[in-house]
Scaffold this motif. Structure first.
Motif, PDB file in Angstrom:
ATOM      1  N   UNK A 161     -75.320 -63.626  24.811  1.00 52.23           N
ATOM      2  CA  UNK A 161     -75.444 -64.009  23.407  1.00 52.23           C
ATOM      3  C   UNK A 161     -74.876 -65.415  23.176  1.00 52.23           C
ATOM      4  N   UNK A 162     -73.715 -65.675  23.729  1.00 53.23           N
ATOM      5  CA  UNK A 162     -73.039 -66.960  23.495  1.00 53.23           C
ATOM      6  C   UNK A 162     -73.708 -68.136  24.198  1.00 53.23           C
ATOM      7  N   UNK A 163     -74.215 -67.894  25.427  1.00 53.39           N
ATOM      8  CA  UNK A 163     -74.647 -69.013  26.261  1.00 53.39           C
ATOM      9  C   UNK A 163     -76.115 -68.941  26.699  1.00 53.39           C
ATOM     10  N   UNK A 164     -76.869 -67.936  26.227  1.00 50.61           N
ATOM     11  CA  UNK A 164     -78.284 -67.874  26.566  1.00 50.61           C
ATOM     12  C   UNK A 164     -79.005 -69.127  26.092  1.00 50.61           C
ATOM     13  N   UNK A 165     -79.735 -69.791  26.985  1.00 55.09           N
ATOM     14  CA  UNK A 165     -80.372 -71.069  26.631  1.00 55.09           C
ATOM     15  C   UNK A 165     -81.675 -71.275  27.392  1.00 55.09           C
ATOM     16  N   UNK A 166     -82.401 -70.164  27.629  1.00 55.68           N
ATOM     17  CA  UNK A 166     -83.712 -70.280  28.295  1.00 55.68           C
ATOM     18  C   UNK A 166     -84.723 -69.452  27.501  1.00 55.68           C
ATOM     19  N   UNK A 167     -85.307 -70.032  26.439  1.00 56.43           N
ATOM     20  CA  UNK A 167     -86.256 -69.279  25.607  1.00 56.43           C
ATOM     21  C   UNK A 167     -87.524 -68.846  26.344  1.00 56.43           C
ATOM     22  N   UNK A 168     -87.918 -69.611  27.378  1.00 61.15           N
ATOM     23  CA  UNK A 168     -89.145 -69.283  28.092  1.00 61.15           C
ATOM     24  C   UNK A 168     -88.926 -69.350  29.597  1.00 61.15           C
ATOM     25  N   UNK A 169     -89.650 -68.473  30.306  1.00 55.44           N
ATOM     26  CA  UNK A 169     -89.685 -68.524  31.768  1.00 55.44           C
ATOM     27  C   UNK A 169     -90.896 -69.367  32.148  1.00 55.44           C
ATOM     28  N   UNK A 170     -90.679 -70.658  32.363  1.00 55.26           N
ATOM     29  CA  UNK A 170     -91.788 -71.593  32.601  1.00 55.26           C
ATOM     30  C   UNK A 170     -92.579 -71.220  33.852  1.00 55.26           C
ATOM     31  N   UNK A 171     -91.881 -70.792  34.900  1.00 56.37           N
ATOM     32  CA  UNK A 171     -92.555 -70.469  36.162  1.00 56.37           C
ATOM     33  C   UNK A 171     -93.501 -69.279  36.005  1.00 56.37           C
ATOM     34  N   UNK A 172     -93.211 -68.401  35.027  1.00 53.05           N
ATOM     35  CA  UNK A 172     -94.063 -67.236  34.786  1.00 53.05           C
ATOM     36  C   UNK A 172     -95.181 -67.540  33.797  1.00 53.05           C
TER      37      UNK A 172
END
Length: 685
Positions: A161-172
């Motif tokens: 919650x505090x540090x999540x910073x990847x809205x998308x999985x670009x490789x997928x």
């Protein structure tokens, strides 16, 4: 208001005043980054490297690893040095991708954050309380690490919650319009992997090894300095490894001080509070999965739980005096109370009309052009760069003086070496640096804190509250302004002692005091000429004269070491309930100071013929480590008659090194009278 309750370990730590060890957690960080070109294709960093502990290149991924077991401040300085070196080395056409989700599949890019508690903390806990449980020391240490590990696994969702910073999985192939943004795509594990994680058992190291292979879906694991996980059975846990924190793409280093401060706070909390029950971990994983895939803008389902846990760790930090609590508290509260201020939500807001992938391309170019000032001059900077690229050990010793250690050589400004004592004297004068330097050779030192102003002092005081301490100059020789408190001082008493030093523009060192006598060993041409016990100034009553008259008489007989009554002397007399007009009884000694700082009327007792020879060997080893051929070493030894035991290095504690000690301290000694050290030196020429 919920009260922070300590368990048995926490109570012992608090009772035995071991809380300072929680500020000395050591860190090591590995940062794998994909090399990406301006057009968004995968780059190929062509860097020569072989068995390099700092740099690994594989299939378009460059991994930087810091030096081992650094304090948090040194950790960030080391990451900056390595980042600066890598950005110069990869050239102008390649960049470092800022997200934890790469542009190519099968690339794990999350930072690996390793944390290790001080070994001395485990030893003190074991010896003071837990040895009586009849378990081995290694089993005890493993149990403590597994306890902390369970805490982290149970609160993985909090970190996401505090540090999540990847809205998308670009490789997928996740992009705007086709996929909903997530808080942490890198932590959004699939149900199969989730089931593997549910099978893990953290109740004990034995059960963990039975249910785990080298991979760990939780991303939080015990680890050690061995290639095969099974070796952990015999060698035990050396450290914890955390891989669940996303890079902050807006930070050049990716890893931020808030991340490390939060992990440090949580580690201390899990160490000292009640055990986390193994049975709740599967539910905690469900929370983690929900947090990872939830919308960054939505009010999280776990926000109430997050708020309560945040309040618990902040109360814990305030109680123990963790550093920078206010800034950490403010940052955590903003993220928990305002979802739009979490990293993932900020990224989506900042990307504007462009895609997040294009925003990442622009961000990596911006980061590449950012100037990373290491503070070193050209010569020292170049030596460190080449050391990192070639896997040669390096250590910034005094950055502001451009002194670095490359391999075993001490070098200043890229060219001056330590073949004479001039360079080393700069290190010896900075007491804290000298202590850190000798620690790497296995010598014991006392914990210390450097104070330059009242704000520094207010931050540090909770860490030394209730402890016996000394106050001295942080750099160069100490003088009559030094103080020693055998009993724990009040905050204002300690501030008075500190302010006497810093009001002259100097920095003060607050150093913890341990039982034992202070000695000074005098060296000339690598030989020990004298070892004296340093005794504080004092007078012995004759039943007739006042303390002032006894001092005047003493000053008349010794013109080179005068006793001057200043604040420290008055405070010491106050503690003993006497004044200058008091007439001490015959044979009664009155101390005028508790410290034996040079030039304060201190006295000396020669013990070279009495000290066990094992200490002389150890003193020579210490001098060799410091490259001290001529000069003096100040040390603490509890018992000079008991043979030195390498298994108990605390039997000899390093304090200071001096390039130009006063010979008079070794010549005018009690019982013997005058011993001619100067003649010994002359005859050795």
């Amino acid at each position: 208001m919920r009260i922070v309750k300590f368990d048995e370990i926490g109570n012992v730590i608090e009772k035995e005043k071991m809380t300072g060890a929680l500020f000395n957690i050591a860190w090591k960080v590995s940062r794998p980054r994909q090399v990406v070109r301006r057009d968004g294709s995968l780059g190929n960093a062509e860097l020569e490297q072989k068995d390099n502990p700092y740099l690994n290149v594989s299939k378009g991924v460059v991994e930087l690893t810091t030096r081992s077991w650094l304090s948090s401040s040194k950790l960030f300085f080391d990451m900056k040095l390595q980042e600066h070196t890598l950005r110069k080395a990869i050239g102008d056409d390649d960049y470092l991708w800022p997200f934890s989700c790469g542009i190519k599949k099968d690339s794990k890019l999350e930072p690996k954050i390793l944390l290790r508690f001080p070994e001395g903390l485990f030893k003190e806990l074991y010896e003071s309380e837990f040895k009586r449980s009849k378990i081995s020391y290694m089993t005890f240490r493993n149990q403590v690490y597994m306890k902390v590990l369970r805490g982290f696994v149970s609160k993985r969702w909090f970190l996401e919650y505090l540090f999540g910073a990847t809205p998308y999985d670009f490789a997928a192939g996740e992009v705007e319009g086709k996929s909903s943004p997530k808080r942490s795509a890198s932590n959004n594990i699939n149900p199969v992997v989730q089931k593997q994680a549910d099978n893990l058992n953290y109740l004990s190291l034995k059960k963990y090894l039975e249910t785990s292979d080298r991979t760990n879906p939780d991303g939080i694991m015990p680890n050690g300095n061995y290639a095969d996980l099974n070796e952990m059975k015999n060698q035990g846990i050396h450290y914890l490894q955390i891989e669940t924190v996303d890079y902050d793409p807006r930070s050049i280093l990716g890893v931020t001080p808030l991340m490390i401060s939060t992990l440090e706070l949580m580690a201390g909390y899990f160490l000292m509070t009640e055990n986390v029950d193994e049975s709740i971990l599967n539910d905690s994983r469900s929370f983690s999965l929900n947090v990872a895939k939830e919308s960054p803008y939505a009010k999280s389902d776990v926000v109430t739980k997050a708020r309560l846990f945040m309040q618990d760790i902040l109360r814990f930090g305030e109680k123990l005096g963790f550093p920078k609590m206010q800034s950490v508290s403010d940052a955590l509260k903003i993220r928990i109370e305002e979802p739009e201020n979490t990293p993932a939500a900020k990224l989506i807001r900042l990307q504007g009309s462009q895609s997040l992938f294009d925003y990442g391309i622009n961000l990596m170019q911006k980061n590449q052009n950012e100037v990373l000032d290491t503070g070193f001059d050209d010569g020292s900077a170049r030596l460190i760069e080449e050391s990192i690229l070639n896997g040669i050990s390096y250590q910034p010793v005094i950055p502001e003086a451009n002194i670095v250690q490359i391999g075993s050589k001490m070098i200043k400004s890229g060219i001056q070496t330590s073949s004479d004592s001039a360079l080393m004297k700069e290190i010896w004068d900075k007491k804290s640096v000298a202590k850190q330097f000798v620690e790497q050779f296995g010598f014991t030192v006392l914990s210390d804190y450097i104070v330059g102003n009242r704000r520094n002092f207010d931050e540090i005081f909770p860490r030394v509250k209730g402890m016996a301490v000394s106050v001295k100059n942080a750099e160069g020789p100490s003088d009559e302004k030094a103080s020693l408190f055998r009993l724990a001082p009040t905050k204002e008493e300690l501030w008075d002692a500190v302010s006497r030093i810093i009001r002259d523009g100097k920095k003060a060192m607050i150093e913890l005091v341990v039982p034992g006598s202070v000695y000074r060993a005098l060296f000339f041409q690598d030989r020990i000429l004298s070892v004296i016990e340093r005794l504080p100034a004092g007078v012995v009553g004759d039943g007739r004269r006042t303390i002032k008259q006894l001092i005047d008489s003493k000053n008349l007989s010794d013109k080179t070491n005068q006793i001057v009554i200043g604040p420290s002397e008055k405070e010491t007399m106050d503690v003993q309930g006497v004044t200058l007009e008091t007439i001490p009884g015959r044979g009664n000694e009155v101390l005028l100071r508790y410290d034996a700082t040079s030039g304060t009327g201190n006295r000396s007792l020669e013990v070279l013929d009495e000290i066990d020879s094992s200490y002389l060997d150890e003193l020579c080893r210490l001098a060799k480590a410091l490259r001290l051929h001529d000069g003096a070493l100040d040390i603490v030894i509890p018992n000079i008659y008991q043979r030195y035991d390498a298994d108990h290095p605390e039997a000899l504690i390093f304090l200071n090194a001096h390039a130009t000690p006063k010979l008079s301290m070794h010549e005018n000694v009690l019982l013997i009278g005058n011993q001619n050290i100067a003649k010994k030196i002359v005859m050795m020429q």
